[in-house]
Design an enzyme around this catalytic site. Sequence first.
Site, PDB file in Angstrom:
ATOM      1  CD  GLU A  28      -2.713   1.556  31.478  1.00 13.62           C
ATOM      2  OE1 GLU A  28      -2.358   1.556  30.198  1.00 13.62           O
ATOM      3  OE2 GLU A  28      -3.753   2.113  31.924  1.00 13.62           O
ATOM      4  CD  GLU A  57       0.171   5.925  31.440  1.00 16.02           C
ATOM      5  OE1 GLU A  57      -0.344   6.581  30.605  1.00 16.02           O
ATOM      6  OE2 GLU A  57      -0.039   5.313  31.501  1.00 16.02           O
TER       7      GLU A  57
HETATM    8  C1  BGC Z   1      -2.485   4.524  29.044  1.00 15.85           C
HETATM    9  C2  BGC Z   1      -3.772   4.068  28.097  1.00 15.85           C
HETATM   10  C3  BGC Z   1      -2.937   3.851  26.854  1.00 15.85           C
HETATM   11  C4  BGC Z   1      -2.051   2.430  27.359  1.00 15.85           C
HETATM   12  C5  BGC Z   1      -1.587   2.551  25.535  1.00 15.85           C
HETATM   13  C6  BGC Z   1      -1.047   4.174  28.756  1.00 15.85           C
HETATM   14  O1  BGC Z   1      -0.228   4.826  28.832  1.00 15.85           O
HETATM   15  O2  BGC Z   1      -2.622   4.702  30.321  1.00 15.85           O
HETATM   16  O3  BGC Z   1      -4.649   5.078  28.218  1.00 15.85           O
HETATM   17  O4  BGC Z   1      -4.559   3.205  25.788  1.00 15.85           O
HETATM   18  O5  BGC Z   1      -1.139   2.924  27.844  1.00 15.85           O
HETATM   19  O6  BGC Z   1      -0.847   3.280  24.941  1.00 15.85           O
END
Ligand code: BGC
Length: 445
Positions: free
Chosen positions: A350, A166
């Site tokens: 993610e 990110e």
């Molecule tokens: C990040 C994580 C974070 C997740 C939830 C992403 O922006 O890579 O580190 O915990 O989102 O907020």
Amino acid sequence: MSKFPKDFLWGVACASYQCEGAWDADGKGPNIWDDFCHDPNAENIKNRDTGDVACDSYHRYREDVALMKQHNIKAYRFSISWARVIPDGDGAVNETGLRFYDNLVDELVANGIEPLITLYHWDLPSALQDKGGWLNREIIPAFARYAEIIAKRFKGRVRCFMTINEPQCIAQLGYGNGAHAPGWKLPEEKVAQVYHNLCLAHSAAQRAIKAVCPDAQVGVVPCGSLAYPEKDTPAGREAAYQASFNLNVGWSFNIFLDSLILHRYDDSASDAVKRFAATIDPKDWELMETPDFLGLNIYQGFMVNEKGEEVKRYPGFPLTACKWGVTPEVLHYGPMNIYRRYGLPIYITENGLSCNDKVYLDGKVHDAERIDFLHRYLLELSKAIAEGTPVRGYLQWSFLDNFEWGSGYDERFGIIYVDYRTCDRIPKDSAAWYADVIASNGEIL
Ligand code: BGC
């Protein structure tokens, strides 16, 4: 017939500072999140929580890997703490720190779980921040050297490396509005410089990894807002595509990816970004490396009508505990539009949600909300795949509840509950559900 390809990589993800703890153990150097959380003069984190102990994965990684195996997890995306391996960022290597990742990788491989390494998930060694961090171009060779050290160590055991997690959050939150470490608040042109240095650092690291492991797959993991259409018509789809890459609509994937891959800034870039762009040495564009794949972190999107206007969410729109919208459609149109623009294979690196999970009277953690969320999002992802988007894998965020940056331990994203008083782990209902999804390669969805 399964909606997912035969070798689809089902996994989970986490990041060093969020789960490891052991913040000053075995020669680890301080990093900017240690400093940000420990700052006595500012309450940067809710409840003044810190990652000092977090889930203590540094000591409990074997238990975590065993839990992953028990839940059919095929891949674990984790990040390496740069300051654990090179305490001051560009000096001597801390062999004990490196050995921790050696052991973790060996444990994963021994249990048939593929390790996916992220080199940088926000925890910059403090010594490098003292020299200007990502604002200073000197960080580029330091990052490439770190990448080379990691590649040499894990050659043959790890096939997939991700350079930077990110860049958008690093630049905007770390250097723009100061919500994240290092908490700097710089003007937009300087933030643009940070983005540019991140592009060059990704590229230098990619070259360094490939020089050591020519067969490795190297990716980068951007984020941003993505649109989905109110109506699934050609005009609706086109409007969602255009809105997704319009830099006037919040941050976007393309603020980073256009420069890295297309070697340009979108016309919708702000005047400040355009002023910065005019100062770029043309030779820099030749240094940019197109990644082998894109890792997409996607949590929520926004709906647009056929004119490209955002459609306001209705009263009572479903929200997660941290008030993010439940918008499963974003996993259909988001990856499709990113693929249309950049033409690279994709991993969803993610996706998940935070819930107010608690231990019930029966000692279990019933998180029906998470199951419903993941179910909906995965169904939408399968539509992107059916329409020809090369999505290679899906990594749920996150395996364990963990330190959620500025929100500390208030947000629970895990499929495994962590009791922070003891660091004991309790698999939630969603963990058992996800294990079944994986076992059936998504057929039960
Ligand atoms: C990040 C994580 C974070 C997740 C939830 C992403 O922006 O890579 O580190 O915990 O989102 O907020």
